[in-house]
Design a protein around this motif. Sequence first.
Motif, PDB file in Angstrom:
ATOM      1  N   TYR A   1     -25.842 -17.897 -43.829  1.00 25.49           N
ATOM      2  CA  TYR A   1     -25.999 -19.142 -44.576  1.00 25.49           C
ATOM      3  C   TYR A   1     -26.273 -18.888 -46.059  1.00 25.49           C
ATOM      4  O   TYR A   1     -25.662 -19.500 -46.936  1.00 25.49           O
ATOM      5  N   LEU A   2     -27.179 -17.960 -46.338  1.00 26.14           N
ATOM      6  CA  LEU A   2     -27.520 -17.673 -47.734  1.00 26.14           C
ATOM      7  C   LEU A   2     -26.342 -17.094 -48.497  1.00 26.14           C
ATOM      8  O   LEU A   2     -26.153 -17.378 -49.682  1.00 26.14           O
ATOM      9  N   GLU A   3     -25.532 -16.293 -47.827  1.00 21.93           N
ATOM     10  CA  GLU A   3     -24.338 -15.755 -48.475  1.00 21.93           C
ATOM     11  C   GLU A   3     -23.351 -16.872 -48.815  1.00 21.93           C
ATOM     12  O   GLU A   3     -22.693 -16.840 -49.859  1.00 21.93           O
ATOM     13  N   MET A   4     -23.265 -17.868 -47.932  1.00 18.17           N
ATOM     14  CA  MET A   4     -22.391 -18.996 -48.227  1.00 18.17           C
ATOM     15  C   MET A   4     -22.919 -19.776 -49.431  1.00 18.17           C
ATOM     16  O   MET A   4     -22.162 -20.159 -50.335  1.00 18.17           O
ATOM     17  N   LEU A   5     -24.218 -20.022 -49.469  1.00 17.83           N
ATOM     18  CA  LEU A   5     -24.807 -20.730 -50.602  1.00 17.83           C
ATOM     19  C   LEU A   5     -24.661 -19.939 -51.900  1.00 17.83           C
ATOM     20  O   LEU A   5     -24.522 -20.520 -52.985  1.00 17.83           O
ATOM     21  N   ASN A   6     -24.678 -18.629 -51.794  1.00 15.28           N
ATOM     22  CA  ASN A   6     -24.573 -17.778 -52.976  1.00 15.28           C
ATOM     23  C   ASN A   6     -23.269 -17.987 -53.724  1.00 15.28           C
ATOM     24  O   ASN A   6     -23.167 -17.692 -54.921  1.00 15.28           O
TER      25      ASN A   6
ATOM     26  N   PRO B   1     -17.796 -17.762 -43.632  1.00 16.90           N
ATOM     27  CA  PRO B   1     -18.158 -19.001 -44.334  1.00 16.90           C
ATOM     28  C   PRO B   1     -18.226 -18.800 -45.849  1.00 16.90           C
ATOM     29  O   PRO B   1     -17.838 -19.696 -46.609  1.00 16.90           O
ATOM     30  N   LYS B   2     -18.682 -17.637 -46.273  1.00 17.33           N
ATOM     31  CA  LYS B   2     -18.762 -17.364 -47.715  1.00 17.33           C
ATOM     32  C   LYS B   2     -17.378 -17.387 -48.359  1.00 17.33           C
ATOM     33  O   LYS B   2     -17.157 -18.069 -49.369  1.00 17.33           O
ATOM     34  N   SER B   3     -16.440 -16.642 -47.795  1.00 14.89           N
ATOM     35  CA  SER B   3     -15.107 -16.566 -48.385  1.00 14.89           C
ATOM     36  C   SER B   3     -14.381 -17.911 -48.292  1.00 14.89           C
ATOM     37  O   SER B   3     -13.679 -18.327 -49.216  1.00 14.89           O
TER      38      SER B   3
ATOM     39  N   SER C   1     -29.922 -11.056 -48.361  1.00 20.14           N
ATOM     40  CA  SER C   1     -28.974 -11.824 -49.158  1.00 20.14           C
ATOM     41  C   SER C   1     -29.625 -12.313 -50.449  1.00 20.14           C
ATOM     42  O   SER C   1     -30.781 -12.736 -50.454  1.00 20.14           O
ATOM     43  N   GLU C   2     -28.845 -12.261 -51.507  1.00 23.19           N
ATOM     44  CA  GLU C   2     -29.327 -12.758 -52.793  1.00 23.19           C
ATOM     45  C   GLU C   2     -29.539 -14.258 -52.753  1.00 23.19           C
ATOM     46  O   GLU C   2     -30.454 -14.791 -53.394  1.00 23.19           O
ATOM     47  N   GLY C   3     -28.714 -14.959 -51.998  1.00 23.55           N
ATOM     48  CA  GLY C   3     -28.871 -16.403 -51.867  1.00 23.55           C
ATOM     49  C   GLY C   3     -28.807 -17.121 -53.201  1.00 23.55           C
ATOM     50  O   GLY C   3     -27.940 -16.869 -54.037  1.00 23.55           O
TER      51      GLY C   3
END
Length: 410
Positions: A186-191, A138-140, A218-220
């Motif tokens: 989820y947090l990686e996607m928001l990041n 989801p992040k990429s 995750s840094e989020g």
Amino acid sequence: MNANPSFYSDLHELIISDYLKVEKSSVFFELMQEMENTKPLASANIFLMIRPRGFGLSLCTEALNSVLERTRDFMQGLRTQEEKERAEALPRHHVILLNLKKVASQTPLEFKEQLLAMLQQLYWEHHLNSAISNYTTPKSYFAELITELSERHHEKIVVLIDNYDIPFIMASAMDERYRPEALATYLEMLNVLKHAGDRIQYAFLSGHIKFRLASELSEGLPLVSDLSSSEKYDTLFGFTKEEVNDVFSVQLGKTAKAHGINQNECLERICSLYGGFSFSDRLIKVVCPVCVNHVMTNGFKFLPYSSGGDYAFLRKSLENSNDAFDWLYDKDGQDPLYGDSIGLSPQGKELGTLLIQLGFATRDSVIRHELEGFSTWRYRFTCPNEDMRRTLKILRAQKDPSFALEEIFL
């Protein structure tokens, strides 16, 4: 019992047009201008707005999308040249609108696949080519979507994420061993929003609960501008007493007649049953829009309409708590709990924060202390109205669910 299909178009009109009240749309446009013009720091600005259920946050997000994209419905709704000039003066952007309302997964893998499917739908809506492989995350995928849309139009885009808090609630309901992975996904996607560089003008997140947007894994999003308690927007969501009287004058008359009271008494009763919410230190009271409209369209009955909302996370959080919250309600000297962020398993004062953010408690008074070199604020919280009081009793199993069918008489 709580079905009300006519309400949503009415509130949409209230937010983006002059149909009900010019002042409301002016505040809405002021919100847009603030998000557009606030100078970013190291990355694009990310704004957050939370409100209890029934206050039209999703409709606000839809209205933002309509104005930014100049959708056909929005432009056709402009009746005068003045309105058209006013609209054209507003910023215009291509928008990625991600509504997470229907997110529901039991494992991190299911969650990942659901996020990818939702993002793929956005690719199709924007007529972009997409390809998901076994290595796509989801992040990429989200990062590629932002990049491709920005590069296609050679401009910064706006990202709107509605019901941003649903994935947190979903993760909290998972088996404990799955929660960290689902949350990290989820947090990686928001990041991605933080690292999108000059491809994003701003991002706007809306929901009901303020969860922590960073974790050990995750840094989020460590830096988010929370507008929820801004005095500029404390009446943007919800109706003041004066607005109820002006907008629903005819319906108030019919409701008053049905209950054998005069119109002013009817107005006072509606405000006492469904109002009392304060969202800034100005302590201006507003009424829940959904509840007002339910009264007008449900045989003029005064029922605890909020009890029909989905409070699964709150119910679960209170299951193992015997706290009567005597420390929270009607006690002076409280911390500004309304602005705190909570985790997936709130305890202690976090439960107070959760109750405030979901509308079961609200600011009733504020005292500012001026000390040497700094100021402090202390608060008094109270339950806003009988509707929320009854709903909380049902959630805590202190009353049978049939209590929601008993009309309120004060």
